[in-house]
Write an enzyme that holds these catalytic residues in place. Structure first.
Site, short mmCIF file in Angstrom:
data_model
loop_
_atom_site.label_atom_id
_atom_site.label_comp_id
_atom_site.label_asym_id
_atom_site.label_seq_id
_atom_site.Cartn_x
_atom_site.Cartn_y
_atom_site.Cartn_z
CB ALA A 66 -0.99 -0.04 1.46
N GLY A 111 0.37 -4.83 0.77
CA GLY A 111 -0.57 -4.82 -0.36
C GLY A 111 -0.36 -5.65 -1.30
CD GLU A 114 -2.46 -7.56 2.79
OE1 GLU A 114 -2.02 -6.35 2.50
OE2 GLU A 114 -3.28 -7.77 3.57
CD GLU A 134 1.46 -5.37 5.67
OE1 GLU A 134 2.04 -6.32 5.84
OE2 GLU A 134 0.79 -5.46 4.54
N1 COA Z 1 4.89 3.24 -0.56
C1 COA Z 1 5.03 4.42 -0.94
N2 COA Z 1 6.17 4.71 -1.70
C2 COA Z 1 7.24 3.46 -1.95
C3 COA Z 1 6.79 2.27 -1.38
C4 COA Z 1 5.37 2.24 -0.59
N3 COA Z 1 4.88 0.98 -0.06
N4 COA Z 1 7.63 1.43 -1.47
C5 COA Z 1 8.59 1.87 -2.27
N5 COA Z 1 8.14 3.45 -2.30
C6 COA Z 1 8.80 4.28 -3.01
C7 COA Z 1 9.93 4.94 -2.29
O1 COA Z 1 9.65 5.97 -1.30
C8 COA Z 1 10.87 5.52 -3.30
O2 COA Z 1 10.43 6.69 -4.02
P1 COA Z 1 11.22 8.09 -3.86
O3 COA Z 1 12.36 7.70 -5.00
O4 COA Z 1 10.18 9.26 -4.45
O5 COA Z 1 11.90 8.44 -2.68
C9 COA Z 1 10.79 4.56 -4.61
O6 COA Z 1 9.57 3.96 -4.38
C10 COA Z 1 11.78 3.45 -4.59
O7 COA Z 1 11.82 2.94 -3.55
P2 COA Z 1 13.20 2.77 -2.59
O8 COA Z 1 12.86 2.53 -1.08
O9 COA Z 1 14.18 3.97 -3.02
O10 COA Z 1 13.88 1.57 -3.28
P3 COA Z 1 14.94 0.43 -2.53
O11 COA Z 1 15.22 -0.36 -3.74
O12 COA Z 1 15.89 1.24 -1.90
O13 COA Z 1 14.06 -0.31 -1.70
C11 COA Z 1 11.97 -1.70 -0.88
C12 COA Z 1 13.01 -1.23 -2.07
C13 COA Z 1 10.70 -2.47 -1.32
C14 COA Z 1 12.89 -2.52 0.01
C15 COA Z 1 11.62 -0.62 0.07
O14 COA Z 1 11.05 0.52 -1.15
C16 COA Z 1 10.28 -0.74 0.90
O15 COA Z 1 10.79 -1.16 1.84
N6 COA Z 1 9.40 -0.25 0.69
C17 COA Z 1 8.05 -0.31 1.63
C18 COA Z 1 7.58 -1.77 1.71
C19 COA Z 1 6.56 -1.92 2.62
O16 COA Z 1 6.78 -1.69 3.79
N7 COA Z 1 5.19 -2.42 2.07
C20 COA Z 1 4.37 -2.48 3.14
C21 COA Z 1 3.35 -1.21 3.00
S1 COA Z 1 1.87 -1.74 3.78
#
Ligand code: COA
Length: 262
Positions: A66, A111, A114, A134
């Site tokens: 999400a 999400g 999911e 989460e």
């Molecule tokens: N919601 C909003 N933005 C997200 C996102 C999310 N769930 N996951 C990634 N992004 C965005 C980042 O903020 C970043 O945006 P920016 O360039 O404007 O700062 C972009 O996507 C790239 O992500 P980044 O974190 O720089 O990539 P990474 O390769 O370093 O890491 C992940 C990848 C997936 C490990 C990391 O993005 C992450 O942990 N995301 C969240 C995962 C999560 O907790 N999901 C559950 C949500 S309920």
């Protein structure tokens, strides 16, 4: 139809829906959920579409969850409809009546995982990582993940995944039954399309009845589920496809299905 956050490609007999916010790793914001609901509903109503594939754009993510920017302002009042909104979209996918295949091409987290869980079959690329992180954000999987993950991989593994918030590799996901198969990035979409094409050669009347019976296993008790199965079996016995399929076998020729109810 053009979508802000999706690409939809219609092929011969099936459609490919690509979650398309690559700069945000295809995170599911409100717009994407609305677009996804619309695209799946359109496919459900389109008699020329018999299967769906859902994948993510780019090589890095199916969907990284999400959209956390939309999560952050929630409170107890707004949290309930937020969770129910995601659950609704996942339910629409699961109950669209046509086989839905997730082609998990990278991160499928929160999400995103999911949505993959709501699909009926999951293929993953070797670089995929799946998880329900989460609890590391102070919340829990709210788009059906606590329920579907538990049913799919069993309580012990689901509890470990959900309480740790850890990501697992595609290979680990395969071992616990979270995905059906792991292939290279290049082979992922062709693998999903191969299954869709194989399903297309079968009786669609039978495919849909069989899918509804499989889903009933989650929703009905054993006795009711057996009854549901027998009723679908009986209904199929009255269909032209059943007569054609069984007659074609006995006549040693390929079946020509009409895909119609009786
Ligand atoms: N919601 C909003 N933005 C997200 C996102 C999310 N769930 N996951 C990634 N992004 C965005 C980042 O903020 C970043 O945006 P920016 O360039 O404007 O700062 C972009 O996507 C790239 O992500 P980044 O974190 O720089 O990539 P990474 O390769 O370093 O890491 C992940 C990848 C997936 C490990 C990391 O993005 C992450 O942990 N995301 C969240 C995962 C999560 O907790 N999901 C559950 C949500 S309920």
């Amino acid at each position: 139809m053009k979508y802000l956050t999706l690409l939809v490609e219609k092929k011969q007999g099936y459609s490919i829906i690509t979650l398309n916010r690559p700069d945000k790793l295809n995170a599911l914001n409100g717009q994407l959920l609305a677009d996804l609901q619309h695209a799946v509903t359109q496919a459900q109503q389109d008699d020329t579409v018999h299967a769906l594939i859902i994948t993510g754009s780019g090589v890095k993510a199916f969907a990284a969850g999400a959209d956390i920017a939309e999560l952050q302002p929630l409170d107890a009042n707004s949290g309930l409809p937020f969770s129910e909104r995601g659950q609704t979209v996942a339910n629409i996918i699961e109950h669209c009546g046509k086989p839905v295949i997730a082609a998990v091409n990278g991160f499928a987290l929160g999400g995103g995982c999911e949505i993959a869980l709501a699909c009926h079959v999951r293929y993953a690329s070797t670089n995929a990582q799946l998880g329900l992180p989460e609890v590391s954000l102070g919340t829990l999987p709210g788009y059906g993940g606590t329920q579907r993950m538990t049913r799919l991989v069993g309580r012990a593994k689901a509890t470990e995944l959900i309480l740790s918030g850890d990501r697992i590799s595609a290979e680990e996901a395969l071992k616990i039954g979270l995905v059906n198969e792991v292939v290279s990035q290049e082979e992922l979409l062709p693998r999903a399309e191969k299954l869709a094409q194989s399903i297309l050669t079968r009786s669609q009347t039978a495919v849909r009845a069989a899918l509804s019976a499989v889903l009933a296993a989650d929703e009905l008790g054993h006795v009711e589920g057996m009854r549901f199965e027998a009723e679908r079996f009986a209904e199929l016995c009255d269909t032209p496809d059943f007569k054609e399929g069984t007659t074609a076998f006995l006549e040693k020729r390929p079946a020509k299905f009409q895909h119609q109810q009786s």
